[in-house]
Design a protein around this motif. Structure first.
Motif, PDB file in Angstrom:
ATOM      1  N   ALA A 127     -14.835  96.213  73.949  1.00  0.00           N
ATOM      2  CA  ALA A 127     -15.172  97.588  73.559  1.00  0.00           C
ATOM      3  C   ALA A 127     -14.879  97.829  72.083  1.00  0.00           C
ATOM      4  CB  ALA A 127     -14.389  98.578  74.423  1.00  0.00           C
ATOM      5  N   ASP A 128     -13.746  97.311  71.597  1.00  0.00           N
ATOM      6  CA  ASP A 128     -13.390  97.497  70.187  1.00  0.00           C
ATOM      7  C   ASP A 128     -14.354  96.762  69.262  1.00  0.00           C
ATOM      8  OD1 ASP A 128     -11.254  99.074  70.879  1.00  0.00           O
ATOM      9  OD2 ASP A 128      -9.750  97.506  70.651  1.00  0.00           O
ATOM     10  N   PHE A 129     -14.845  95.609  69.706  1.00  0.00           N
ATOM     11  CA  PHE A 129     -15.813  94.875  68.896  1.00  0.00           C
ATOM     12  C   PHE A 129     -17.114  95.670  68.787  1.00  0.00           C
ATOM     13  CE2 PHE A 129     -18.777  91.767  67.445  1.00  0.00           C
ATOM     14  CZ  PHE A 129     -18.036  90.776  66.810  1.00  0.00           C
ATOM     15  N   ILE A 130     -17.542  96.224  69.898  1.00  0.00           N
ATOM     16  CA  ILE A 130     -18.788  96.997  69.907  1.00  0.00           C
ATOM     17  C   ILE A 130     -18.685  98.201  68.971  1.00  0.00           C
ATOM     18  CG2 ILE A 130     -20.262  98.465  71.335  1.00  0.00           C
ATOM     19  CD1 ILE A 130     -19.633  96.567  73.665  1.00  0.00           C
ATOM     20  N   THR A 131     -17.528  98.862  68.982  1.00  0.00           N
ATOM     21  CA  THR A 131     -17.342 100.058  68.158  1.00  0.00           C
ATOM     22  C   THR A 131     -16.810  99.738  66.766  1.00  0.00           C
ATOM     23  OG1 THR A 131     -15.139 100.395  69.125  1.00  0.00           O
ATOM     24  CG2 THR A 131     -16.981 101.553  70.143  1.00  0.00           C
ATOM     25  N   ARG A 132     -16.636  98.438  66.469  1.00  0.00           N
ATOM     26  CA  ARG A 132     -16.208  97.969  65.139  1.00  0.00           C
ATOM     27  C   ARG A 132     -14.781  98.376  64.790  1.00  0.00           C
ATOM     28  NH1 ARG A 132     -20.535  95.331  66.347  1.00  0.00           N
ATOM     29  NH2 ARG A 132     -22.326  95.454  64.963  1.00  0.00           N
ATOM     30  N   LYS A 133     -13.957  98.677  65.780  1.00  0.00           N
ATOM     31  CA  LYS A 133     -12.558  99.012  65.505  1.00  0.00           C
ATOM     32  C   LYS A 133     -11.739  97.761  65.230  1.00  0.00           C
ATOM     33  CE  LYS A 133     -12.382 103.223  68.291  1.00  0.00           C
ATOM     34  NZ  LYS A 133     -11.775 103.871  69.486  1.00  0.00           N
TER      35      LYS A 133
END
Length: 372
Positions: free
Chosen positions: A248-254
Motif C-alpha cells: 500500500a505504501d509503495f502504491i501511494t509513494r510513501k
C-alpha cells in the motif's frame, strides 16, 4: 479470463475479499465486515441499479471484483478492485475489456462507460489506458482521502459506444488553449522492476510473504543485532501484515520497499528500498538487509548501486543517504565501496536494536551532480 456474476449466496466470499485486501486509493482502505454486510443489505452490490461480477482468471480463481453502478442510466459507472496478490499480472485491463463488452451489448444501448480514480493512482490509470479508455477530465481537489485528511485531484476516463464498436480510442479535442501542467516528481511514473547483472529488483507483492518470512527466520540471529523489528521471531501472519502495508505504501509513494531476487534461480535474497522520503526536497534513504545464506558475495553492494542510480535517474533525487550504526561494519562497507561520502557521525543519536544502549549513527550520502 471471464466475469461471473456475484450472487447473494456468495456473501461470505465477498466479505472475505473486501476485508482481507488493501484499497489505498479508496475512501476506506480497510473496510470492516459490518460495513460490507450493511452495503450488501442495502443493495449496494446487487439491485436494479447495481451488478457485481467476480473477475476470474484462466484457473477460475477469483482475482478481483467489478461493480457496475447506475445501470438504469445511459451512462453507467464502475468500480474495479483486484486482489493484492493478483496485481501487476494484467488482470485489470482484461477485466475492463470484458466489462465494456458486457455494457455495450446490453439491450438498452448504453452511450458510454466511465470510471474515476485519484490522480496519483498510476496503476489504475495505466489499466484504463490499456483497456482502451481515454482520459477526459481532471478535477482539481475533488478526491478526499479520510486517512490523510487531504484532497487530491481526480481523473475521469471514458469509453464511448462508437469507440468500442470501432475498436478505437479517440482522444479528446479541447477547444480552449492548452497549457501543460507541470507534474511533480512524486506523480511521475517510474519503473517498478529493474535489473543488475545478477539481480531482479522489484516492488513488493503480497505473495512474497512466505519467502520473505523464511529468509527472516533463517537470518534471525544476524538481523537481531541491528534491526529493531527482528528482536523476536516473526510469524508468517505478521510478515504478511507488514508486507500488505508495504504494498500500500509503495502504491501511494510513501515508502518504496524493493525485493531482491537472483536472476539465475529466482531465489529471494533480501530487501532494500527508499525510505524516509521527502518528495519536496527529493531526498531518500536507502535501507537494506540480506538473507545470511547469501552474504559475502557482493550482492547487496550490487543492489544498492543500482537503487542509487534508480533514485537519481528516475526519481530525480537531489540527495540519497545511507544511515547505519557506527558498529555495523557490513552496512558501512556497502556505503564505502560505492563511494558514498561519510558526512558525519551523530554521537549517542539512537538506541541499539534491543533498546538497551546508546549508539552512534553514521551518515553517508550522495548528492545530485556528484552521484554516479
Amino acid at each position: 479470463m471471464k466475469l461471473t456474476e456475484w450472487t447473494m449466496e456468495e456473501q461470505e466470499q465477498l466479505i472475505h475479499f473486501m476485508t482481507t485486501n488493501t484499497w489505498p486509493y479508496h475512501g476506506n482502505s480497510h473496510p470492516a465486515r459490518e460495513l460490507i454486510e450493511k452495503t450488501i443489505e442495502e443493495g449496494g452490490y446487487q439491485s436494479d441499479e447495481v451488478k457485481t461480477f467476480w473477475v476470474e482468471n484462466e484457473e477460475s480463481e477469483q482475482v478481483g471484483i467489478v461493480k457496475i453502478y447506475d445501470l438504469q442510466d445511459e451512462i453507467p459507472l464502475f468500480d474495479l478492485r483486484i486482489a493484492d496478490e493478483a496485481r501487476g499480472r494484467g488482470y485489470g485491463p482484461s477485466a475492463l475489456k470484458l466489462l465494456a463488452e458486457y455494457v455495450f451489448q446490453l439491450p438498452e444501448a448504453k452511450i458510454r462507460l466511465e470510471g474515476h480514480t485519484r490522480q496519483d493512482n498510476f496503476a489504475m490509470r495505466k489499466t484504463f489506458e490499456r483497456a482502451g479508455f481515454v482520459k477526459e477530465a481532471q478535477l482539481r481537489q475533488a478526491w478526499f482521502s479520510p486517512k490523510e485528511s487531504s484532497y487530491y485531484d481526480a481523473v475521469t476516463y471514458g469509453m464511448t459506444r462508437e469507440d468500442f464498436i470501432k475498436g478505437t480510442a479517440t482522444p479528446v479535442k479541447w477547444d480552449d488553449v492548452f497549457h501543460p501542467i507541470e507534474i511533480s516528481n512524486k506523480e511521475r511514473p517510474f519503473s517498478e522492476e529493474f535489473y543488475t547483472d545478477r539481480l531482479i529488483i522489484r516492488a513488493p507483492k503480497i505473495d512474497d510473504a512466505e519467502i520473505v518470512w523464511k529468509a527472516v527466520i533463517a537470518s534471525h540471529d544476524a538481523l537481531k543485532e541491528w534491526m529493531p523489528w527482528a528482536q523476536s521471531k516473526q510469524t508468517l501472519e505478521q510478515t504478511t501484515t507488514n508486507l500488505r502495508q508495504a504494498v500500500a505504501d509503495f502504491i501511494t509513494r510513501k515508502d518504496l520497499r524493493l525485493h531482491l531476487f537472483l536472476k539465475e534461480t529466482g531465489e529471494f535474497i533480501g530487501a532494500s528500498g527508499l525510505h524516509r522520503i521527502d518528495w519536496d526536497v527529493r531526498k531518500f534513504e536507502i535501507g537494506y538487509w540480506i538473507d545470511s545464506r547469501f552474504e559475502g558475495k557482493g550482492l547487496m553492494t550490487e543492489a544498492v548501486e543500482r537503487i542509487t542510480k534508480f533514485a537519481f535517474e528516475e526519481l530525480y533525487a537531489n540527495r540519497v543517504e545511507i544511515r547505519c550504526d557506527s558498529e555495523n561494519v557490513r552496512s558501512r562497507s556497502v556505503a564505502e565501496r560505492l563511494d558514498y561520502t561519510l558526512e558525519g557521525t551523530l554521537r549517542h543519536d539512537s538506541l541499539s536494536a534491543d533498546g538497551k544502549k546508546l549508539r552512534d549513527t553514521c551518515i553517508y550520502a550522495k548528492i545530485k551532480g556528484a552521484a554516479l
